[in-house]
Design an enzyme around this catalytic site. Sequence first.
Site, mmCIF file in Angstrom:
data_model
loop_
_atom_site.group_PDB
_atom_site.id
_atom_site.type_symbol
_atom_site.label_atom_id
_atom_site.label_comp_id
_atom_site.label_asym_id
_atom_site.label_seq_id
_atom_site.Cartn_x
_atom_site.Cartn_y
_atom_site.Cartn_z
ATOM 1 N N GLY A 12 32.319 25.216 34.290
ATOM 2 C CA GLY A 12 33.733 24.866 34.146
ATOM 3 C C GLY A 12 34.438 25.864 33.241
ATOM 4 O O GLY A 12 33.888 26.256 32.218
ATOM 5 N N ARG A 73 30.201 27.106 39.936
ATOM 6 C CA ARG A 73 28.926 26.402 39.699
ATOM 7 C C ARG A 73 28.082 26.722 40.927
ATOM 8 O O ARG A 73 28.357 26.231 42.009
ATOM 9 C CB ARG A 73 29.150 24.895 39.586
ATOM 10 N N ASP A 104 26.318 23.964 29.350
ATOM 11 C CA ASP A 104 24.998 23.412 29.628
ATOM 12 C C ASP A 104 24.365 23.981 30.905
ATOM 13 O O ASP A 104 23.235 24.493 30.884
ATOM 14 C CB ASP A 104 25.261 21.896 29.762
ATOM 15 N N THR A 127 32.670 25.901 26.739
ATOM 16 C CA THR A 127 32.830 24.613 27.430
ATOM 17 C C THR A 127 33.748 23.724 26.601
ATOM 18 O O THR A 127 33.670 23.734 25.366
ATOM 19 C CB THR A 127 31.476 23.897 27.638
ATOM 20 N N ASP A 129 33.446 20.632 26.528
ATOM 21 C CA ASP A 129 32.718 19.390 26.216
ATOM 22 C C ASP A 129 32.062 19.348 24.836
ATOM 23 O O ASP A 129 31.744 18.282 24.336
ATOM 24 C CB ASP A 129 31.616 19.152 27.261
ATOM 25 N N ASP A 131 29.035 20.063 24.086
ATOM 26 C CA ASP A 131 27.779 19.321 24.235
ATOM 27 C C ASP A 131 26.564 20.239 24.137
ATOM 28 O O ASP A 131 25.581 20.056 24.853
ATOM 29 C CB ASP A 131 27.772 18.556 25.567
ATOM 30 N N ARG A 173 31.819 14.200 31.032
ATOM 31 C CA ARG A 173 30.903 13.488 31.930
ATOM 32 C C ARG A 173 29.729 12.930 31.144
ATOM 33 O O ARG A 173 29.304 11.814 31.354
ATOM 34 C CB ARG A 173 30.409 14.492 32.978
HETATM 35 O O1 F6P Z 1 32.033 20.553 31.752
HETATM 36 C C1 F6P Z 1 33.403 20.533 31.628
HETATM 37 C C2 F6P Z 1 34.013 19.470 32.511
HETATM 38 O O2 F6P Z 1 35.404 19.538 32.390
HETATM 39 C C3 F6P Z 1 33.524 18.042 32.249
HETATM 40 O O3 F6P Z 1 34.135 17.437 31.130
HETATM 41 C C4 F6P Z 1 33.884 17.396 33.564
HETATM 42 O O4 F6P Z 1 33.117 16.254 33.793
HETATM 43 C C5 F6P Z 1 33.576 18.471 34.555
HETATM 44 O O5 F6P Z 1 33.677 19.690 33.855
HETATM 45 C C6 F6P Z 1 34.460 18.503 35.761
HETATM 46 O O6 F6P Z 1 34.044 19.533 36.596
HETATM 47 P P1 F6P Z 1 34.837 20.062 37.875
HETATM 48 O O7 F6P Z 1 36.014 20.881 37.388
HETATM 49 O O8 F6P Z 1 33.855 20.900 38.601
HETATM 50 O O9 F6P Z 1 35.300 18.860 38.617
#
Ligand code: F6P
Length: 324
Positions: A12, A73, A104, A127, A129, A131, A173
């Site tokens: 992300g 991803r 991650d 990130t 997050d 995390d 998430r």
């Molecule tokens: O990892 C960052 C994040 O924004 C999370 O908080 C979220 O769950 C996820 O990515 C959403 O991913 P995508 O943009 O692929 O829907």
Amino acid sequence: MIRKIGVMTSGGDSPGMNAAVRAVVRTAIYFGMEVYGIRRGYQGMIEGDIYPMQAKDVSNIIQRGGTILKTARSKEFMTDEGIAKAYRQLQEHGIEALVLIGGDGTFRGAVKFFETYTIPAIGLPGTIDKDLAGTDYTIGFDTAVNTAVEAIDKIRDTAESHDRLFIVEVMGRDAGYIALNSGIACGAEDILLPETYTDIDEVLERIDMDERRKKTVHILVVAEGDDFGGADDLMKKVKERFPGMDTRAAILGHIQRGGTPTYADRVLASRLGYASVLALKEGRTQVMAGIVNGEVTYTPFSQAVKENSTISKDMLDMIRVLAV
Ligand code: F6P
């Protein structure tokens, strides 16, 4: 002596990734290295979407959200064939070391890659997050929390004007740091996180108590990955229990991932981008550069992705007290 490095952003996107790319490119050039940008993370590595970068290619990006290198991803990178293709592309381009900017998933990918192939690599925590273990902050987290705070403050205006209960869902998430910090900063009545068990009856009981105390405005901040569910699931329960209550839900979503990075994210990204090239020069590899107590530190990729919740019960107790 490393002469050619590749830099990529993966997973992300997060505000400040561009500032990190800028710092990596300029530091490497300063020390006489050639720098190659790898577009769309591991997917671009597999496809050989790799181009030489000059100092001017990173002009005027320190203040921009998103990532000029684009990101993805990659499912293919999770396969042995995908990894083999990626390694071949690195060899064909003569890339001798990597700087990987991501979260991650990026470091899990790196761990898998290094089970088979060897190339010096430094990671940077990019990130929203927050995390990852081995760093107090991740690039993009501060901006994302500030975006959430600005949005929740606006929602509170409407909540106050209409005497409403608002459920605000923020990103995360698996991690509740955005929810926790934006919730505290906005004076939320309750904050629900993936890291702690959510007892829905207790949540409803607290709303009921507030009602009895004639508290007419409630802001509940919930992380998207809360174990009970997100804003929609909570809304159903609240409506069932309090059918007469004026209730709305707002899902903030991807506005938290974009936008101009805060000064804190730009400084963090610049420091870590600079440190990553120095680390490669010093012969470090397979570690993530982070900042702990103000100092740059290095954590093996395999440790950085380990569960590292620093959410303390004290913080959650504090929220309840401050919302009295
Ligand atoms: O990892 C960052 C994040 O924004 C999370 O908080 C979220 O769950 C996820 O990515 C959403 O991913 P995508 O943009 O692929 O829907």
